[in-house]
Enzyme design. Structure first.
Site, PDB file in Angstrom:
ATOM      1  N   HIS A   6     106.375  12.368  24.745  1.00 12.93           N
ATOM      2  CA  HIS A   6     105.063  11.711  24.921  1.00 12.93           C
ATOM      3  C   HIS A   6     104.560  11.802  26.351  1.00 12.93           C
ATOM      4  O   HIS A   6     103.356  11.968  26.580  1.00 12.93           O
ATOM      5  CB  HIS A   6     105.134  10.248  24.472  1.00 12.93           C
ATOM      6  N   GLU A  81     110.408   6.450  28.059  1.00 13.77           N
ATOM      7  CA  GLU A  81     110.541   7.809  28.617  1.00 13.77           C
ATOM      8  C   GLU A  81     110.525   7.792  30.151  1.00 13.77           C
ATOM      9  O   GLU A  81     111.234   8.586  30.789  1.00 13.77           O
ATOM     10  CB  GLU A  81     109.445   8.709  28.028  1.00 13.77           C
ATOM     11  N   ARG A 169      89.331 -14.143  18.500  1.00 11.54           N
ATOM     12  CA  ARG A 169      87.922 -13.728  18.502  1.00 11.54           C
ATOM     13  C   ARG A 169      87.394 -13.687  17.063  1.00 11.54           C
ATOM     14  O   ARG A 169      88.025 -13.097  16.186  1.00 11.54           O
ATOM     15  CB  ARG A 169      87.761 -12.336  19.134  1.00 11.54           C
ATOM     16  N   ARG A 224      87.171 -16.533  28.397  1.00 10.15           N
ATOM     17  CA  ARG A 224      87.184 -16.936  26.996  1.00 10.15           C
ATOM     18  C   ARG A 224      86.781 -18.380  26.782  1.00 10.15           C
ATOM     19  O   ARG A 224      86.461 -18.769  25.666  1.00 10.15           O
ATOM     20  CB  ARG A 224      88.573 -16.628  26.425  1.00 10.15           C
TER      21      ARG A 224
END
Ligand code: URA
Length: 253
Positions: A6, A81, A169, A224
């Site tokens: 990856h 990785e 949300r 928020r």
């Protein structure tokens, strides 16, 4: 060929003095910004699946800027990785929504520990295993923020898997929150949780299990308590602050 699947680069790409420290951003543009703004002798190691990586030096110290992608499953792969390549310290540079009224858009939050509500973390350690940042990395980030005169907050973050439901949300495609997710912002506010984000808890559990150091600094881009929306006009400045706090922490490590 020793490329990791990856990351799309391997040990042989990192030279004789391979980087031990990696900045990790969710967004590939942020990984590029860190490298382009602060690294000497930048090499692009990979542009693959949006998980781009750069190598360079800051003050003569070799360093990586890598992309985690969004959310803990993607982060867990990239971190696994990076550790295979000998990285010893990972600093997440993220974005976040504040939960406390005094944590404002443009501020930065340095996470001391996470309330880790993340499925990927269950593949790494038990649910109740602590998700804490390395204290020395957190202090380095706080020293950097203080030195730069940033509005910073050090404390607990809620690390969740979803931007919408997991952060309470209702303005997205699903207005029907499960009972357990209704009133989440108020509940976490009362628990003195500072902010929501989507990667740090799993990163911290990996750090304790694998034996590396991890820290997290996030730019606040939504309040928020006031609204579910990201404040786009202030996002770039907030991200610039989080990046400069992360880079400034290096000298304290
Ligand atoms: N990232 C999050 O996870 N939540 C926000 O509100 C903003 C950025």
């Amino acid at each position: 060929m020793d490329k990791l699947y990856h990351l799309n680069f391997g040990k042989s790409d990192l030279g004789d003095n391979p980087p031990k420290i990696a900045f990790l951003s969710g967004d590939p543009a942020r990984a590029a910004q860190i490298a382009g703004t602060f690294f000497d002798k930048v090499t692009c190691l990979s542009e693959y699946r949006g998980l781009d990586s750069y190598m360079g030096k800051i003050g003569g110290v070799p360093i990586l800027s890598t992309t985690s992608g969004m959310g803990a499953p993607s982060l867990s792969i990239m971190v696994n990785e990076l550790i295979q390549l000998g990285v010893e310290t990972v600093i997440r540079v993220g974005t976040s929504g504040s939960i406390q009224p005094d944590v404002k858009v443009g501020d930065v939050v340095i996470t001391s520990g996470s309330l880790c509500v993340q499925g990927a973390a269950h593949d790494i350690a038990p649910r109740d295993y602590p998700a804490h940042a390395d204290p020395f990395v957190s202090v380095a980030l706080a020293n950097s923020a203080k030195e730069q005169g940033k509005n910073y907050h050090l404390g607990i973050t809620a690390s969740v898997d979803t931007f919408y439901e997991g952060q309470g949300r209702v303005s997205g495609a699903n207005p029907n929150l499960m009972r357990s997710h209704q009133g989440l912002v108020d509940e976490y506010q009362q628990l003195n949780v500072l902010n929501f984000e989507m990667e740090a808890g799993t990163l911290f559990k990996m750090a304790s299990v694998y034996g590396f150091k991890a820290g997290c600094v996030c730019a606040i881009i939504a309040e928020r308590v006031e609204s579910e929306n990201v404040v786009m006009e202030m996002k770039n400045a907030a991200v610039d602050s989080a990046i400069s706090v992360a880079v400034g922490a290096l000298k304290y490590l």
